[in-house]
Write an enzyme that holds these catalytic residues in place. Structure first.
Site, PDB file in Angstrom:
ATOM      1  N   HIS A  71      50.634  30.318  38.268  1.00  0.00           N
ATOM      2  CA  HIS A  71      50.264  30.390  39.826  1.00  0.00           C
ATOM      3  C   HIS A  71      50.747  29.327  40.833  1.00  0.00           C
ATOM      4  O   HIS A  71      50.377  29.366  41.791  1.00  0.00           O
ATOM      5  CB  HIS A  71      48.722  30.163  39.604  1.00  0.00           C
ATOM      6  CG  HIS A  71      48.109  31.299  38.700  1.00  0.00           C
ATOM      7  ND1 HIS A  71      46.811  31.242  38.495  1.00  0.00           N
ATOM      8  CD2 HIS A  71      48.340  32.688  38.802  1.00  0.00           C
ATOM      9  CE1 HIS A  71      46.292  32.463  38.025  1.00  0.00           C
ATOM     10  NE2 HIS A  71      47.515  33.352  38.243  1.00  0.00           N
ATOM     11  N   THR A  73      39.977  28.160  29.992  1.00  0.00           N
ATOM     12  CA  THR A  73      40.268  29.561  31.153  1.00  0.00           C
ATOM     13  C   THR A  73      39.157  30.499  30.839  1.00  0.00           C
ATOM     14  O   THR A  73      38.674  30.676  29.879  1.00  0.00           O
ATOM     15  CB  THR A  73      41.624  30.119  31.025  1.00  0.00           C
ATOM     16  OG1 THR A  73      41.456  30.983  31.894  1.00  0.00           O
ATOM     17  CG2 THR A  73      42.031  30.312  29.766  1.00  0.00           C
ATOM     18  N   SER A  74      38.780  30.840  32.062  1.00  0.00           N
ATOM     19  CA  SER A  74      37.515  32.018  32.069  1.00  0.00           C
ATOM     20  C   SER A  74      38.208  33.244  31.622  1.00  0.00           C
ATOM     21  O   SER A  74      37.326  34.206  31.432  1.00  0.00           O
ATOM     22  CB  SER A  74      36.628  31.899  33.199  1.00  0.00           C
ATOM     23  OG  SER A  74      37.856  32.288  34.255  1.00  0.00           O
TER      24      SER A  74
END
Ligand code: OAD
Length: 233
Positions: A103, A170-171
């Site tokens: 990202h 992390t979700s």
């Protein structure tokens, strides 16, 4: 033995950086549509620059925690690749190499006309009127919602080759990053470390769920792996 670590905001939580979706997370204080989308940039670039200037200022003082350092240790005895959704530089500050920043990176900026004109900015603010050499407004080197994720093919290649994947903090809600795990081979061991890990089933995969904080659970896991590796060497 090749290990891929897929990291998210949770690995940096113990360094004092807010996650996105937990209570008190960034997306409870700001709307994604206002600060982290290409539409937001086109509509109100000043607000978007301010949001990322704040993130950069926080990062200047953040230090890697035991989890980041454990991954650096892991690379001493295993072939490692870190695929991170994080835009912070705490893996780098911990001494890790070979990091795919899916990202983007807070410490870099780029031309708003040419994605390949990328410059280091460190922890400095960028303001309206700060221009790239091509004369365009500098923008954060961040993948926003509504934009393609250019490093996904590189990340897929790493996951295809992995013997073990350790998912940390992390979700697993944001795609395409969350979909990477579907490229793991049938024999690839998957370990998921997150206080909520047990509640987030990774579909279609055999996963060892370790519920808890990365800083508590990753160092002993790395030590466990070191002992196993020593046995087979
Ligand atoms: P999320 O905020 O969605 O998820 C953070 C995860 O970290 C949650 O599952 C928490 O349970 C976990 N967590 C919290 N504290 C932890 C700790 N001490 N140790 C381990 N885990 C902990 O963050 P991400 O999954 O990284 O994208 O979010 C993915 C993307 O969504 C981000 O890269 C960002 C965001 O929108 C962009 O801005 C493009």
């Amino acid at each position: 033995m090749k290990i891929v670590a897929l990291t998210g905001a949770g690995i940096s939580a113990e360094s004092g950086l807010a996650t996105f979706r937990s209570s008190g997370g960034l997306w409870n204080q700001y709307r994604i549509e206002d600060v982290a989308s290409i539409d937001a940039w086109n509509r109100d670039p000043k607000l978007v620059l301010e949001f990322y200037n704040m993130r950069r200022r926080e990062l200047a003082h953040a230090k890697p925690n035991a989890a980041h350092l454990a991954l650096t240790r892991l690379a001493e005895f295993a072939t490692m690749k870190i695929i991170t959704q994080n835009v912070d530089d705490l893996h780098e500050k911990a001494g890790s190499k070979d990091i795919i920043h899916l990202h983007g990176e807070l410490t870099k900026v780029r031309s708003s006309l040419n994605d390949n004109l990328i410059y280091p900015v460190g922890y400095q603010d960028i303001c309206l009127g700060d221009l790239a050499p091509d004369g365009s407004q500098l923008r954060p080197h961040i993948v926003w919602f509504g934009e393609a994720v250019p490093l996904i093919p590189d990340a897929i290649e790493e996951v295809l080759k992995a013997d073990m994947i350790i998912i940390i903090g992390t979700s697993m809600q944001v795609y395409p990053a969350a979909g990477l795990i579907q490229y793991a081979g049938p024999g690839t061991e998957i370990i998921y470390i997150d206080p909520e890990a047990g509640n987030k089933k990774v579909l279609g995969k055999q996963v060892r769920y370790l519920n808890g904080k990365a800083g508590d659970l990753l160092p002993p896991l790395v030590e466990e792996l070191r002992i196993e590796f020593d046995k087979i060497r």
